[in-house]
Design a protein around this motif. Structure first.
Motif, PDB file in Angstrom:
ATOM      1  N   ILE A 164       0.854  -1.188   0.000  1.00 19.90           N
ATOM      2  CA  ILE A 164       0.000   0.000   0.000  1.00 19.90           C
ATOM      3  C   ILE A 164       0.886   1.233   0.000  1.00 19.90           C
ATOM      4  N   LEU A 165       0.645   2.130  -0.939  1.00 23.91           N
ATOM      5  CA  LEU A 165       1.346   3.410  -0.983  1.00 23.91           C
ATOM      6  C   LEU A 165       0.327   4.526  -0.833  1.00 23.91           C
TER       7      LEU A 165
ATOM      8  N   GLY B 176       2.389  -9.111  -7.469  1.00 24.99           N
ATOM      9  CA  GLY B 176       1.024  -9.618  -7.624  1.00 24.99           C
ATOM     10  C   GLY B 176      -0.084  -8.642  -7.333  1.00 24.99           C
ATOM     11  N   GLY B 177       0.246  -7.377  -7.048  1.00 23.88           N
ATOM     12  CA  GLY B 177      -0.806  -6.385  -6.862  1.00 23.88           C
ATOM     13  C   GLY B 177      -0.520  -5.449  -5.713  1.00 23.88           C
ATOM     14  N   GLY B 178      -1.407  -4.486  -5.542  1.00 25.96           N
ATOM     15  CA  GLY B 178      -1.251  -3.509  -4.475  1.00 25.96           C
ATOM     16  C   GLY B 178      -2.300  -2.431  -4.603  1.00 25.96           C
ATOM     17  N   ALA B 179      -2.194  -1.433  -3.738  1.00 23.39           N
ATOM     18  CA  ALA B 179      -3.136  -0.321  -3.737  1.00 23.39           C
ATOM     19  C   ALA B 179      -2.375   0.975  -3.549  1.00 23.39           C
ATOM     20  N   ILE B 180      -2.691   1.952  -4.376  1.00 26.64           N
ATOM     21  CA  ILE B 180      -2.097   3.285  -4.276  1.00 26.64           C
ATOM     22  C   ILE B 180      -3.224   4.270  -4.018  1.00 26.64           C
TER      23      ILE B 180
ATOM     24  N   GLY C   4      -3.117  -5.367 -11.799  1.00 21.24           N
ATOM     25  CA  GLY C   4      -3.367  -5.785 -10.427  1.00 21.24           C
ATOM     26  C   GLY C   4      -3.185  -4.727  -9.365  1.00 21.24           C
ATOM     27  N   VAL C   5      -2.879  -3.503  -9.779  1.00 18.44           N
ATOM     28  CA  VAL C   5      -2.676  -2.419  -8.806  1.00 18.44           C
ATOM     29  C   VAL C   5      -3.830  -1.432  -8.911  1.00 18.44           C
ATOM     30  N   ARG C   6      -4.582  -1.303  -7.821  1.00 21.49           N
ATOM     31  CA  ARG C   6      -5.695  -0.355  -7.797  1.00 21.49           C
ATOM     32  C   ARG C   6      -5.187   1.026  -7.389  1.00 21.49           C
ATOM     33  N   VAL C   7      -5.639   2.059  -8.093  1.00 26.35           N
ATOM     34  CA  VAL C   7      -5.239   3.428  -7.790  1.00 26.35           C
ATOM     35  C   VAL C   7      -6.495   4.272  -7.585  1.00 26.35           C
ATOM     36  N   ASN C   8      -6.578   4.911  -6.428  1.00 22.32           N
ATOM     37  CA  ASN C   8      -7.711   5.771  -6.099  1.00 22.32           C
ATOM     38  C   ASN C   8      -7.205   6.980  -5.329  1.00 22.32           C
ATOM     39  N   ALA C   9      -8.109   7.877  -4.994  1.00 21.37           N
ATOM     40  CA  ALA C   9      -7.726   9.067  -4.239  1.00 21.37           C
ATOM     41  C   ALA C   9      -8.794   9.400  -3.207  1.00 21.37           C
ATOM     42  N   VAL C  10      -8.372  10.099  -2.173  1.00 22.23           N
ATOM     43  CA  VAL C  10      -9.285  10.675  -1.191  1.00 22.23           C
ATOM     44  C   VAL C  10      -9.175  12.185  -1.296  1.00 22.23           C
ATOM     45  N   SER C  11     -10.327  12.855  -1.328  1.00 21.04           N
ATOM     46  CA  SER C  11     -10.348  14.311  -1.403  1.00 21.04           C
ATOM     47  C   SER C  11     -10.860  14.870  -0.080  1.00 21.04           C
ATOM     48  N   PRO C  12      -9.953  15.259   0.811  1.00 21.85           N
ATOM     49  CA  PRO C  12     -10.400  15.797   2.102  1.00 21.85           C
ATOM     50  C   PRO C  12     -11.037  17.175   1.954  1.00 21.85           C
ATOM     51  N   GLY C  13     -11.953  17.442   2.865  1.00 18.34           N
ATOM     52  CA  GLY C  13     -12.489  18.787   2.985  1.00 18.34           C
ATOM     53  C   GLY C  13     -11.664  19.574   3.981  1.00 18.34           C
TER      54      GLY C  13
END
Length: 265
Positions: A98-99, A146-150, A190-199
């Motif tokens: 996880i990054l 084999g995969g991960g999450a960013i 195999g690597v999922r990439v997403n973002a969080v947008s804080p308020g």
């Protein structure tokens, strides 16, 4: 309204996984590191301030979690980002699952008229180039393993214009665009990439008497600033298998600031 720590039951969703969180010696980054560790991940806390970093590590360990500190000054150079990736990989036993690209600068907020070339370049170096080259270093190894999450950290100001802070907002808009591009590139591998947008997030150590949110949260469903733990909980979700079908999204955790108007301002 009294802002309290977000509480959620840790379910060990990240047991035996490893995580690197940049800029995690205080505020939002600290809460992210604590939340990931509470779910079972071995976390590398990273930042420029070694004393604060070791304090975060000590807190995680006191709660039964696993954490180590790796110092880094992410100045936007490929070398700084690649060196952090190598050091964190070693500290985590050879892999990063996880990054979280959280490190960034905001202060001082500058206007269009006041922005000089040095300030412009510094914002883009820290907020865009540093996570770009860190992801460049970490993603291929994730694919090989084999995969991960960013998870990248965006901001509500990337989509709702404000009079000040346009330079900062543009860097967060760039990072949200990279989130979608990287999801298209890395998702099939195999690597999922997403973002969080804080308020608007209130630092927990800030004096409660200080009016931190002001007009920035007026007219929102939440009606007040958020706690950093809310961002930590969102990152845990995106890093876990609960979000296995989530790719290229920007998750707003902003009290409704960017998308909802209860009262027109």
């Amino acid at each position: 309204m009294t802002q309290q720590t977000t509480q959620y039951a840790a379910r060990q969703r990240l047991l035996d996984r490893t995580a690197l969180v940049t800029g995690s010696t205080s505020n939002i980054g600290r809460s992210i590191a604590q939340a990931l560790a509470a779910e079972g991940a071995h976390v590398v806390v990273s930042g420029r301030n070694a004393q604060r970093g070791e304090e975060v590590v000590a807190d995680i360990r006191e709660r039964g979690g696993k954490a180590d500190f790796v110092a880094a000054d992410l100045d936007g150079s490929p070398a700084a980002s690649h060196d952090l990736a190598a050091a964190a990989t070693e500290a985590l036993g050879g892999r990063i699952d996880i990054l979280v690209n959280n490190a960034g600068i905001y202060s001082p907020p500058v206007t269009l008229a006041d922005t000089d070339s040095e300030t412009f370049d510094r914002y883009y170096a820290v907020n865009v180039k540093a996570p770009y080259f860190l992801t460049q270093a970490v993603a291929p190894r994730m694919v090989a393993d084999g995969g991960g999450a960013i998870i990248n950290l965006g901001s509500w100001v990337a989509r709702l214009g404000t009079p000040l802070g346009g330079l900062y907002a543009s860097t967060k808009g760039a990072l949200e665009t990279l989130t979608r591009a990287w999801a298209a590139d890395l998702g099939p591998q195999g690597v999922r990439v997403n973002a969080v947008s804080p308020g608007v997030i209130r630092p927990p150590e800030l004096d409660p008497a200080v009016d931190f949110a002001g007009a920035m949260t007026r007219g929102t469903p939440a009606g007040d600033a958020g706690h950093p733990d809310a961002i930590g909980a969102a990152v845990v979700y995106l890093a876990s298998d609960d979000a296995r079908f989530v790719h290229g999204t920007v998750l707003d955790v902003d009290g409704g600031r960017a998308g909802v108007a209860v009262i027109a301002n």
